[in-house]
Design an enzyme around this catalytic site. Structure first.
Site, PDB file in Angstrom:
ATOM      1  N   SER A  62       0.799 -19.103  33.546  1.00  0.00           N
ATOM      2  CA  SER A  62       1.188 -17.931  34.314  1.00  0.00           C
ATOM      3  C   SER A  62       2.007 -16.952  33.505  1.00  0.00           C
ATOM      4  O   SER A  62       2.957 -16.386  33.974  1.00  0.00           O
ATOM      5  CB  SER A  62       1.973 -18.380  35.545  1.00  0.00           C
ATOM      6  N   VAL A 239       4.525 -14.128  42.200  1.00  0.00           N
ATOM      7  CA  VAL A 239       3.350 -14.908  41.791  1.00  0.00           C
ATOM      8  C   VAL A 239       3.585 -15.544  40.425  1.00  0.00           C
ATOM      9  O   VAL A 239       3.244 -16.705  40.191  1.00  0.00           O
ATOM     10  CB  VAL A 239       2.099 -14.001  41.755  1.00  0.00           C
ATOM     11  N   GLU A 240       4.179 -14.787  39.513  1.00  0.00           N
ATOM     12  CA  GLU A 240       4.369 -15.249  38.141  1.00  0.00           C
ATOM     13  C   GLU A 240       5.418 -16.353  38.032  1.00  0.00           C
ATOM     14  O   GLU A 240       5.201 -17.355  37.364  1.00  0.00           O
ATOM     15  CB  GLU A 240       4.791 -14.073  37.246  1.00  0.00           C
ATOM     16  N   SER A 241       6.563 -16.151  38.658  1.00  0.00           N
ATOM     17  CA  SER A 241       7.712 -17.033  38.384  1.00  0.00           C
ATOM     18  C   SER A 241       8.561 -17.320  39.608  1.00  0.00           C
ATOM     19  O   SER A 241       9.602 -17.970  39.469  1.00  0.00           O
ATOM     20  CB  SER A 241       8.602 -16.373  37.329  1.00  0.00           C
TER      21      SER A 241
END
Length: 633
Positions: A62, A239-241
């Site tokens: 990601s 969403v990423e982290s």
């Protein structure tokens, strides 16, 4: 700017030719209807047709993918997409619900929800979405959360009521204007549906993520609006982290935008002992938006730009070429992309939809003010964070969370020369800072050089770098003379005063291991790698990296201490180790390393009196971790 609806997956059971025929017929009907109604471009009204996401290929699950230097290639341009009814959709205020074409419906915010014709929509195995939901539940993003970060997690503040600190003419809450500006369509797709179910049934997860993003979301929104980019992208760090500033993935991606080292350097994010720009929210946000803008210019599609941000432009380009060669559509939903990427874009679509409809789902998000929760203070000299916290009437944990790019106890000598402080403490902080002389902003130690000492050893002793020592003492080279003195800038407080510095985060991670295992500390030798050490102790490389707050590809240096969690023995004291023999090892040297008698080694491994051992051989060793720690100490 609004998101394009792109293309929806074709109904199951239709061939490519049948799908194209159906699509052309449908577009013709809508275009003719638009002409009769005298409405705007068909691109703003027609749902898309077609079927397929943070990082450096699939390995950096990601993180932002390595910058791609692939040569220019024929890609679908915006004019062609508009002509096909696949262009950008207007903002909610511009949509006239009663004139929407069949197959579309407005949601609570007046935003059209695109629906693909026909039932049975499936591009990949339906289990992918549920699997990705399960991974999100367990990981809260791509990278794990360190024990140090968990221990200092800020409390959640719910209720979207008025916020303190807003002026009389300023909006008091971030959410109303943000929701009204969201423009991403909910595509009728099984993965989008799965993630909508996940988000609307995991309010606590959303609250944790948005509470972490509380100081930064208004800033990110303002930066997107400056660039006329879709504001839905402000949700991408969730969403990423999950907005965890210290997130670090197995693919070495770091920060809320999950930049890998190479991509970070490509976009000007410095990474050194003092500072990691990938974790600096201001610098990384600027870099992420630059990258996304560049990708959008390349693909004329925000969904393809997001896919390239996740998987890397090279993979997206290759997937487009393959579809062009076989005469297939080249939209996101139609491309053959990595499994992780197939869930990446649906996650963002689902999150945007759920945030727009929190009232409908009964979700109460944390209160976030309309203004950023920090103020930027410019510095003209390095500053110790413990001293900064005292001047700001705050604490170092708060400063580290606002400045997660800072790796050590102070601001980096070579910049960036700024510090983010709580918005309501900024004025008092500036006043106190102005009263403090530059040389008093860190503690100075006078060190007498002993015979045989090197600059690197002295710098390591005082938790600084050779460059800082040379700069402070105007040294032109690394040569030093025994008996001379050096002035060393050091921290003003003990290590525990800097709980989220890089060394303290790693130490906290090394203290927290899996149940049923016992920790031993292993000292790294010159030339060692994580995979080699993992092989010696018969543990997975990924696990060894996780236990030490590292990624499998990270480099090691001689003398570094690694935590290795080995299975606990049946008596609760002895632990079994499977040791892999290395070049130059002898039975005596191995026995000394683990503080066990040589004859015990022979007994445990059925060895002869004078055995021959070779590199690669496996030896079973039973150790007492407490005695081993005392022995190595």
């Amino acid at each position: 700017m609004a998101f394009p609806s792109d293309q929806s997956p074709r109904p199951r059971g239709l061939s490519n030719s049948a799908t194209r025929a159906t699509a052309v017929f449908g577009i013709a009907l809508v275009l003719s209807g638009c002409a009769r109604l005298g409405e705007g471009p068909a691109a703003s009204l027609v749902p898309g047709l077609g079927g397929s996401d943070s990082a450096e290929g699939a390995a950096a699950a990601s993180g932002a993918g390595e910058a791609d230097a692939t040569a220019a290639m024929p890609l679908p341009n915006l004019k062609a997409r508009v002509a096909e009814g696949l262009g950008l959709r207007p903002r909610p205020s511009e949509v006239v619900p009663e004139n929407l074409p069949r197959g579309s419906r407005p949601n609570r915010a007046g935003v059209r929800v695109a629906t693909a014709p026909g039932p049975g929509l499936s591009v990949r195995n339906a289990g992918i979405a549920e699997d990705l939901c399960a991974r999100t539940r367990s990981n809260e993003g791509a990278a794990g959360r360190s024990p140090a970060e968990e221990a200092t997690e800020p409390p959640s503040q719910t209720a979207e009521g008025p916020e303190q600190g807003a002026g009389p003419d300023e909006p008091t809450s971030f959410w109303p204007d943000f929701r009204s500006a969201l423009t991403m369509d909910r595509v009728d797709h099984h993965q989008v549906d799965a993630f909508v179910r996940f988000y609307r049934t995991h309010e606590a997860y959303l609250n944790r993520a948005f509470e972490r993003g509380r100081p930064f979301l208004p800033y990110i929104l303002a930066e997107l609006e400056k660039r006329d980019m879709p504001v839905d992208l402000a949700l991408l760090p969730v969403v990423e982290s999950a907005f965890r500033p210290f997130a670090y993935s197995s693919g070495r991606a770091a920060g809320i935008w999950q930049f890998t080292p190479g991509t970070g350097r490509h976009f000007g994010l410095d990474q050194n002992w003092w500072y990691d720009g990938r974790r600096d929210v201001l610098a990384a946000t600027d870099a992420a938006l630059d990258y996304l803008e560049r990708l959008h210019r390349r693909y004329d599609s925000w969904l393809l730009a997001l896919a390239a941000y996740n998987a890397g432009p090279g993979r997206v380009n290759g997937a487009i070429r393959r579809n062009q060669y076989h005469g297939k559509p080249t939209d996101f939903w139609s491309l053959d992309l990595p499994r992780e990427t197939h869930g990446y874009v649906p996650k963002l679509i689902a999150l945007s939809y759920v945030v727009r409809n929190t009232e409908e789902y009964g979700i109460e998000l944390p209160a976030i003010p309309a203004q950023p929760g920090f103020a930027v203070v410019e510095l003209d000299a390095p500053l110790d964070l413990a001293q900064a916290a005292e001047m700001a009437d705050s604490d170092t944990e708060t400063l580290y969370r606002l400045n997660p790019g800072l790796n050590q106890w102070g601001t980096p000598p070579k910049g960036p020369n700024r510090l983010l402080v709580p918005r309501d403490r900024a004025e008092r902080f500036r006043e106190r800072l102005a009263e403090l002389d530059a040389e008093d902003r860190v503690r100075w130690v006078r060190h007498r050089i002993e015979s045989g000492e090197s600059l690197s050893e002295i710098a390591s002793q005082y938790q600084t770098t050779v460059g800082v020592v040379k700069q402070a003492n105007t040294l032109a080279s690394d040569r030093i003379t025994a008996g001379d003195h050096l002035l060393i800038p050091t921290a003003t407080s003990e290590d525990r005063a800097y709980p989220l510095s890089r060394p303290q985060r790693r130490a906290a991670t090394q203290q927290s291991g899996p149940d049923g295992r016992t920790r031993i500390m292993h000292e790294v030798d010159r030339g060692d790698s994580l995979s080699e050490i993992a092989s010696q102790f018969d543990v997975a490389t990924g696990k060894l990296a996780e236990w030490n707050d590292m990624a499998p590809g990270d480099t090691l240096h001689a003398g570094q201490q690694l935590a290795v969690w080995i299975p606990a023995g049946s008596d609760g004291r002895s632990s079994k180790v499977r040791y892999r023999v290395r070049r130059g090892d002898s039975l005596w040297a191995i026995a000394q390393q683990f503080n066990v008698p040589v004859h015990r080694l022979r007994t445990w491994n059925d060895l002869e009196e004078d055995p021959i051992i070779r590199p690669g051989d496996r030896l079973t060793i039973y150790v007492n971790p407490t005695q081993l720690a005392e022995h190595r100490g």
